[in-house]
Design an enzyme around this catalytic site. Structure first.
Site, PDB file in Angstrom:
ATOM      1  N   ALA A  11      17.807  73.885 -21.097  1.00 41.49           N
ATOM      2  CA  ALA A  11      17.300  73.535 -22.438  1.00 41.49           C
ATOM      3  C   ALA A  11      18.349  73.856 -23.489  1.00 41.49           C
ATOM      4  O   ALA A  11      19.479  74.219 -23.151  1.00 41.49           O
ATOM      5  CB  ALA A  11      16.021  74.317 -22.707  1.00 41.49           C
ATOM      6  N   ASN A  12      18.024  73.690 -24.747  1.00 44.47           N
ATOM      7  CA  ASN A  12      18.914  74.126 -25.831  1.00 44.47           C
ATOM      8  C   ASN A  12      18.078  74.772 -26.933  1.00 44.47           C
ATOM      9  O   ASN A  12      16.858  74.835 -26.814  1.00 44.47           O
ATOM     10  CB  ASN A  12      19.749  72.945 -26.356  1.00 44.47           C
ATOM     11  CG  ASN A  12      18.872  71.828 -26.886  1.00 44.47           C
ATOM     12  OD1 ASN A  12      18.102  72.022 -27.826  1.00 44.47           O
ATOM     13  ND2 ASN A  12      18.940  70.652 -26.258  1.00 44.47           N
ATOM     14  N   HIS A  13      18.743  75.224 -27.995  1.00 49.69           N
ATOM     15  CA  HIS A  13      18.037  76.035 -29.000  1.00 49.69           C
ATOM     16  C   HIS A  13      17.333  75.217 -30.081  1.00 49.69           C
ATOM     17  O   HIS A  13      16.875  75.784 -31.066  1.00 49.69           O
ATOM     18  CB  HIS A  13      19.028  76.983 -29.696  1.00 49.69           C
ATOM     19  CG  HIS A  13      19.539  78.044 -28.777  1.00 49.69           C
ATOM     20  ND1 HIS A  13      18.722  79.015 -28.258  1.00 49.69           N
ATOM     21  CD2 HIS A  13      20.767  78.274 -28.267  1.00 49.69           C
ATOM     22  CE1 HIS A  13      19.422  79.816 -27.479  1.00 49.69           C
ATOM     23  NE2 HIS A  13      20.673  79.376 -27.460  1.00 49.69           N
ATOM     24  N   SER A  14      17.271  73.902 -29.950  1.00 48.55           N
ATOM     25  CA  SER A  14      16.660  73.108 -31.031  1.00 48.55           C
ATOM     26  C   SER A  14      15.218  73.543 -31.270  1.00 48.55           C
ATOM     27  O   SER A  14      14.432  73.693 -30.334  1.00 48.55           O
ATOM     28  CB  SER A  14      16.700  71.622 -30.655  1.00 48.55           C
ATOM     29  OG  SER A  14      15.904  70.899 -31.562  1.00 48.55           O
TER      30      SER A  14
ATOM     31  N   ALA B 147      17.653  66.981 -30.122  1.00 48.65           N
ATOM     32  CA  ALA B 147      18.850  67.480 -29.433  1.00 48.65           C
ATOM     33  C   ALA B 147      18.648  67.165 -27.950  1.00 48.65           C
ATOM     34  O   ALA B 147      18.138  67.996 -27.198  1.00 48.65           O
ATOM     35  CB  ALA B 147      19.003  68.972 -29.668  1.00 48.65           C
TER      36      ALA B 147
END
Ligand code: CTP
Length: 451
Positions: free
Chosen positions: A258-261, A325
């Site tokens: 995942a990412n931090h969006s 994102a």
């Protein structure tokens, strides 16, 4: 309108545009709402409306001549007058005055006053001119400069113009302008009062980051300001599709990439677009943000799901804004069950394949009446990468933000954006709440669509 302009002091500038015939009505509306109004005119404005009418209605002398003898007796009168007001509004504002303010050419009383307006006093401009003058690149450049400097530009209405031509350039009706002033002032004056109150109740210890504190306060007031509806539904009749948040790419049944969006930027755009009258659908990755009222929400998890959902429904929309994102890579073979440590051993290699680019797919398939807007979150070289994405993904506009700047990027409530459009024009904004960024992005999109 639940708020009015009681005890508010408004400086109204009138310039040489045919729409100046509406100025006496605007003075009346502002006074009816409780304001005290002082009028300043440029010399050409007198050809369209007389100072006598405006001074009668405002019950104050009208200033036209910078070297008026009566004014000279009051010392630095322009400084007094610009400090006197709670807001300055220029309606109508001609192309010439717009350009002079943008470049600080103080050769009229009005431009001198606008230039000496203290920071923090709302400065509202309602441009009114013929369509070709409004669309002229120099006017558009000046509008961008003024917006970047913090002025609030009321987008001109489209319609029949005095010249007989039809297009954008009309000054909106006076009740619309009055409501802008009311909304902006109620926000700003609450903020001032709260600032004072907070300072006296709770002086900031030196260790507190005052920028951050101010940003939080601003956001709180912004939330209050945004609880109302737009007086001017500038997106009415438009269908807007938005993507937001991160995507989760499955490694096994337990883990994902995942990412931090946080999804905040996309949701702010959805909220503001809905308030401005648009029919809004948001395709959201996994985020825990409540759905803005009146917005249709489709939840997805992976980049692949987001791709399929977005491309499937895109033909029904006028504007697509891709704020998600999206993961660029996804595991080739997600495992069923759980990858066991004992089986994988000391090292584990994940094979990833690239995902499909949703924005590029929309850019490729859009028709002439559809607009596609992308985001570019960059850590370095942001303008070059932003311009490159704008081109390769065939967008109409790209919103660049830097992962490294203060008040910017993932997670926070603020952002620092740069808009670049397909003509190569660029506008750099000061740090703002994500809701304010959303309003600027939507305003820009509408202006572009009208060109
Ligand atoms: N985007 C998309 N689909 C993808 C990847 C990105 O729709 N598979 C969109 C994003 O929503 C954003 C824009 O493309 O509007 C740019 O995304 P960004 O992550 O900044 O850039 P990438 O194209 O992924 O390139 P890079 O990671 O190399 O910067």
């Amino acid at each position: 309108m639940e708020t009015n302009l009681k005890h508010k002091k408004i400086l109204l500038g009138v310039t040489g545009s045919i729409a100046a015939y509406k100025s006496p009505l605007l003075v009346r509306e502002l006074i009816k709402a409780g304001a005290e109004v002082k009028v300043v005119m440029t010399p050409p404005a007198r050809e369209f409306v007389t100072p006598l009418i405006l001074s009668n209605l405002s019950m104050n002398p009208v200033v036209v001549d910078m070297f008026d003898k009566q004014m000279q007796s009051a010392g630095a009168w322009h400084i007094h007058l610009s400090h006197w007001c709670n807001a300055m509004i220029i309606a109508p504002c001609s192309a010439s005055t717009l350009g002079k303010i943008a470049h600080g050419i103080c050769d009229t009383t009005l431009v001198t006053l606008a230039t000496s307006l203290p920071r923090g006093i709302p400065f509202i401009i309602s441009p009114a001119m013929d369509t070709d003058m409004w669309l002229n690149p120099s006017t558009q450049r000046n509008v961008k400069i003024l917006k970047g400097d913090g002025a609030i530009i009321i987008p001109p209405d489209k319609g029949e113009l005095a010249s007989g031509l039809s297009g954008p350039g009309r000054m909106p009706e006076v009740d619309v302008i009055r409501d802008y002033v009311i909304n902006i002032l109620s926000y700003n004056i609450n903020k001032k009062a709260d600032d004072e109150l907070n300072k006296s109740l709770n002086p900031l210890p030196e260790s507190v980051d005052s920028d951050k504190w101010n940003a939080e306060l601003e956001l709180e007031q912004m939330k209050q300001a945004n609880s109302g509806d737009y007086p001017h539904k500038f997106l009415s009749g438009r269908k807007i599709l938005i993507t937001a948040g991160p995507t989760y790419e499955k490694i096994d049944d337990i883990r994902y990439i995942a990412n931090h969006s946080s999804g905040k930027m996309g949701f702010a755009i959805a909220r503001q677009a809905q308030k401005a009258g648009a029919d809004v659908t948001i395709i959201a990755g996994p985020v825990s943000i409540p759905t803005p009222e009146g917005v249709e929400r489709i939840d997805v998890t992976s980049a692949d799901e987001m791709y399929h959902k977005t491309t499937e429904i895109f033909p029904h929309f006028d504007i697509a804004i891709m704020a998600a994102a999206v993961a660029d890579y996804t595991p080739v073979m997600p495992q069923q069950g759980k990858i066991k440590k004992g089986v994988a051993g000391d090292s584990l290699t994940l094979e990833l394949k690239s995902t499909k680019d949703i924005l590029a797919a929309l850019g490729k398939s859009k028709n002439a009446r559809q607009m596609v807007i992308g985001f570019a979150l960059e850590a370095t070289n942001e303008l070059n990468y932003g311009r490159e994405k704008l081109k390769t993904k065939n967008c109409d506009m790209i919103v660049v933000n830097s992962a490294n700047k203060g008040r910017s990027g993932f997670g926070g409530d603020d952002n620092t954006i740069i808009i670049i459009d397909s003509n190569g024009d660029q506008i750099d904004f000061m740090p703002m709440s994500k809701d304010m960024c959303a309003i600027e992005i939507l305003n820009y999109a509408v202006e572009m669509a009208g060109r």
